[in-house]
Design a protein around this motif. Sequence first.
Motif, PDB file in Angstrom:
ATOM      1  N   ARG A   1      35.240  53.394  36.425  1.00 27.49           N
ATOM      2  CA  ARG A   1      36.370  52.696  35.814  1.00 27.49           C
ATOM      3  C   ARG A   1      35.998  51.226  35.666  1.00 27.49           C
ATOM      4  N   PRO A   2      36.650  50.510  34.762  1.00 27.84           N
ATOM      5  CA  PRO A   2      36.380  49.076  34.641  1.00 27.84           C
ATOM      6  C   PRO A   2      36.949  48.311  35.835  1.00 27.84           C
ATOM      7  N   ALA A   3      36.381  47.162  36.121  1.00 28.75           N
ATOM      8  CA  ALA A   3      36.972  46.260  37.103  1.00 28.75           C
ATOM      9  C   ALA A   3      38.375  45.924  36.618  1.00 28.75           C
ATOM     10  N   ALA A   4      39.362  46.055  37.509  1.00 28.75           N
ATOM     11  CA  ALA A   4      40.745  46.104  37.037  1.00 28.75           C
ATOM     12  C   ALA A   4      41.666  45.036  37.605  1.00 28.75           C
ATOM     13  N   GLY A   5      41.151  43.970  38.137  1.00 28.71           N
ATOM     14  CA  GLY A   5      42.065  42.952  38.615  1.00 28.71           C
ATOM     15  C   GLY A   5      41.498  42.136  39.753  1.00 28.71           C
ATOM     16  N   PRO A   6      42.338  41.323  40.369  1.00 30.54           N
ATOM     17  CA  PRO A   6      41.881  40.410  41.424  1.00 30.54           C
ATOM     18  C   PRO A   6      41.136  41.101  42.555  1.00 30.54           C
ATOM     19  N   ALA A   7      41.532  42.315  42.914  1.00 29.85           N
ATOM     20  CA  ALA A   7      40.885  43.011  44.028  1.00 29.85           C
ATOM     21  C   ALA A   7      39.422  43.332  43.724  1.00 29.85           C
ATOM     22  N   ASP A   8      39.075  43.421  42.429  1.00 31.38           N
ATOM     23  CA  ASP A   8      37.703  43.775  42.051  1.00 31.38           C
ATOM     24  C   ASP A   8      36.824  42.564  41.757  1.00 31.38           C
ATOM     25  N   VAL A   9      37.439  41.387  41.643  1.00 30.89           N
ATOM     26  CA  VAL A   9      36.671  40.197  41.280  1.00 30.89           C
ATOM     27  C   VAL A   9      35.576  39.921  42.290  1.00 30.89           C
ATOM     28  N   ALA A  10      35.892  40.040  43.592  1.00 30.91           N
ATOM     29  CA  ALA A  10      34.910  39.734  44.630  1.00 30.91           C
ATOM     30  C   ALA A  10      33.679  40.621  44.518  1.00 30.91           C
ATOM     31  N   GLU A  11      33.878  41.904  44.243  1.00 30.39           N
ATOM     32  CA  GLU A  11      32.733  42.813  44.132  1.00 30.39           C
ATOM     33  C   GLU A  11      31.877  42.474  42.917  1.00 30.39           C
TER      34      GLU A  11
ATOM     35  N   PRO B   1      28.948  30.416  36.276  1.00 31.55           N
ATOM     36  CA  PRO B   1      30.125  29.783  36.905  1.00 31.55           C
ATOM     37  C   PRO B   1      31.135  30.818  37.381  1.00 31.55           C
ATOM     38  N   GLU B   2      31.762  30.556  38.530  1.00 26.49           N
ATOM     39  CA  GLU B   2      32.740  31.494  39.068  1.00 26.49           C
ATOM     40  C   GLU B   2      33.898  31.709  38.112  1.00 26.49           C
ATOM     41  N   ALA B   3      34.309  30.653  37.405  1.00 26.08           N
ATOM     42  CA  ALA B   3      35.432  30.777  36.475  1.00 26.08           C
ATOM     43  C   ALA B   3      35.112  31.756  35.355  1.00 26.08           C
ATOM     44  N   LEU B   4      33.850  31.822  34.960  1.00 23.99           N
ATOM     45  CA  LEU B   4      33.437  32.754  33.908  1.00 23.99           C
ATOM     46  C   LEU B   4      33.572  34.187  34.394  1.00 23.99           C
ATOM     47  N   VAL B   5      33.125  34.443  35.616  1.00 22.54           N
ATOM     48  CA  VAL B   5      33.191  35.796  36.172  1.00 22.54           C
ATOM     49  C   VAL B   5      34.640  36.224  36.352  1.00 22.54           C
ATOM     50  N   GLU B   6      35.442  35.375  36.987  1.00 26.28           N
ATOM     51  CA  GLU B   6      36.838  35.719  37.243  1.00 26.28           C
ATOM     52  C   GLU B   6      37.590  35.964  35.942  1.00 26.28           C
ATOM     53  N   GLY B   7      37.396  35.075  34.972  1.00 28.48           N
ATOM     54  CA  GLY B   7      38.083  35.246  33.704  1.00 28.48           C
ATOM     55  C   GLY B   7      37.650  36.495  32.970  1.00 28.48           C
ATOM     56  N   PHE B   8      36.343  36.818  33.035  1.00 21.22           N
ATOM     57  CA  PHE B   8      35.836  37.975  32.317  1.00 21.22           C
ATOM     58  C   PHE B   8      36.414  39.272  32.863  1.00 21.22           C
ATOM     59  N   VAL B   9      36.683  39.296  34.179  1.00 24.28           N
ATOM     60  CA  VAL B   9      37.290  40.482  34.788  1.00 24.28           C
ATOM     61  C   VAL B   9      38.789  40.520  34.532  1.00 24.28           C
ATOM     62  N   LEU B  10      39.481  39.446  34.841  1.00 26.52           N
ATOM     63  CA  LEU B  10      40.946  39.448  34.776  1.00 26.52           C
ATOM     64  C   LEU B  10      41.469  39.470  33.349  1.00 26.52           C
ATOM     65  N   ASP B  11      40.751  38.856  32.432  1.00 24.64           N
ATOM     66  CA  ASP B  11      41.240  38.844  31.061  1.00 24.64           C
ATOM     67  C   ASP B  11      41.105  40.202  30.396  1.00 24.64           C
ATOM     68  N   ARG B  12      40.238  41.075  30.902  1.00 23.63           N
ATOM     69  CA  ARG B  12      40.203  42.436  30.369  1.00 23.63           C
ATOM     70  C   ARG B  12      41.497  43.165  30.717  1.00 23.63           C
ATOM     71  N   VAL B  13      42.031  42.907  31.903  1.00 25.34           N
ATOM     72  CA  VAL B  13      43.297  43.513  32.307  1.00 25.34           C
ATOM     73  C   VAL B  13      44.414  43.021  31.397  1.00 25.34           C
TER      74      VAL B  13
ATOM     75  N   ALA C   1      52.084  41.709  34.961  1.00 29.68           N
ATOM     76  CA  ALA C   1      51.682  42.678  35.983  1.00 29.68           C
ATOM     77  C   ALA C   1      50.405  42.235  36.689  1.00 29.68           C
ATOM     78  N   VAL C   2      49.661  41.323  36.060  1.00 32.68           N
ATOM     79  CA  VAL C   2      48.470  40.781  36.686  1.00 32.68           C
ATOM     80  C   VAL C   2      48.890  39.601  37.546  1.00 32.68           C
ATOM     81  N   GLN C   3      48.166  39.353  38.599  1.00 32.66           N
ATOM     82  CA  GLN C   3      48.503  38.255  39.488  1.00 32.66           C
ATOM     83  C   GLN C   3      48.722  36.975  38.693  1.00 32.66           C
ATOM     84  N   GLU C   4      49.905  36.372  38.847  1.00 26.37           N
ATOM     85  CA  GLU C   4      50.275  35.227  38.031  1.00 26.37           C
ATOM     86  C   GLU C   4      49.328  34.056  38.231  1.00 26.37           C
ATOM     87  N   ALA C   5      48.827  33.882  39.427  1.00 25.19           N
ATOM     88  CA  ALA C   5      47.962  32.739  39.692  1.00 25.19           C
ATOM     89  C   ALA C   5      46.687  32.775  38.866  1.00 25.19           C
ATOM     90  N   ALA C   6      46.294  33.981  38.451  1.00 25.01           N
ATOM     91  CA  ALA C   6      45.065  34.104  37.686  1.00 25.01           C
ATOM     92  C   ALA C   6      45.233  33.628  36.256  1.00 25.01           C
TER      93      ALA C   6
END
Length: 365
Positions: A251-261, A286-298, A308-313
């Motif tokens: 499955r694709p990385a699906a949110g904040p819980a998967d960002v760390a992995e 850059p960390e912002a690139l990784v986090e955005g690339f995962v969370l923005d797919r959601v 439905a996605v963590q608002e802070a993201a």
Amino acid sequence: MSLVLDTLTEDHAAVYDRQLRVWGVEVQRRLIEAKVLIIGLGGLAAEIAKNIVLAGVGTVALVDDTAAPAAAPGNFLVEPEASAGKSVAEASAVTLQAMNPLMAVRVEPGPPSVSALLPPTGSQLEGGAADQGFGPPGEPAAEALRSLVSRYDTVVACGLPLREVAALDDLCRQLGKQLFAGEVRGASSFAFVDLGPRHTYTVKGNPEEKVVEYSSFRDAMKADLKAVNKRTHPLYLALRACWEFEEAHCRPAAGPADVAEVRAAVQRLVSATSAGNTAATKPLVPEALVEGFVLDRVAVALGDAKEAVQEAAQPLGELAPVCAVVGGVVANNVLRAVSHFNPPLRNLFCYSYLVRDGLGVEECF
């Protein structure tokens, strides 16, 4: 009578006059004869479809049976007031046909997914995709997709999970079809191109045919990391880390819980590159690139339900300016690919306004 009118209709000559002056009659004829299939109609696909339709690609087919009211926010082809009872593909087809009545816009049945090519996972067997008729190759849904792809020259797929991109690429290579696959995730986007083991083209003023070879998506995702250096776009490593996540979890990385992995995978990949020893002083990705690339797919997948996605993201989904930039690049290369005129993209285009001052980079693997 002029050469143009001998080979194209007067309407073609009038509408495509500027293009004919740039690349000539033969190239325009190849565009008119081309058949392109577009799977998934979000903001990026809408930009690509618009550009190739206006350029005169003869047949464009659309696959997306999502109800029009649930269309991706970036799909400007869907007009809400005229889309009642239509699918996204049907509503988009109406707009595209009006843009260029000289070409044909078709609507093909099916969801904007190629999961029929993937073997069912345990969760799917318990009530997921398998219940929708998807299954391993050889099943009716997979054979239907194979039949569909076989009727077109070029496939453009947008917004697919990376495992589906790989499976679709495998199918296109088996059938001898061209593939363009891409996705916009907030500030970042990628486009993958596979024109097969032997693509030929010519350039203006030189009749000598040139030949280029393309790698598969799977090969691009396992390229030698020693070839990756500071000139390589950081998005490549983020994309590759997301690919490894999908391979491991189906499955694709699906949110904040998967960002760390995914971030850990990026760090491991960076350490294997030729530039890895400098990562401590200046991060290669850059960390912002990784986090955005995962969370923005959601955010793209959820559309209007981004809350439905963590608002802070603060996920961004498909940003229109990024869709416009990358959609223009992809569309231009679709035209080059189907006309066999001018060198096409080889074979990965990475873009993010978070790095490299917003310049897109072509990577060849």
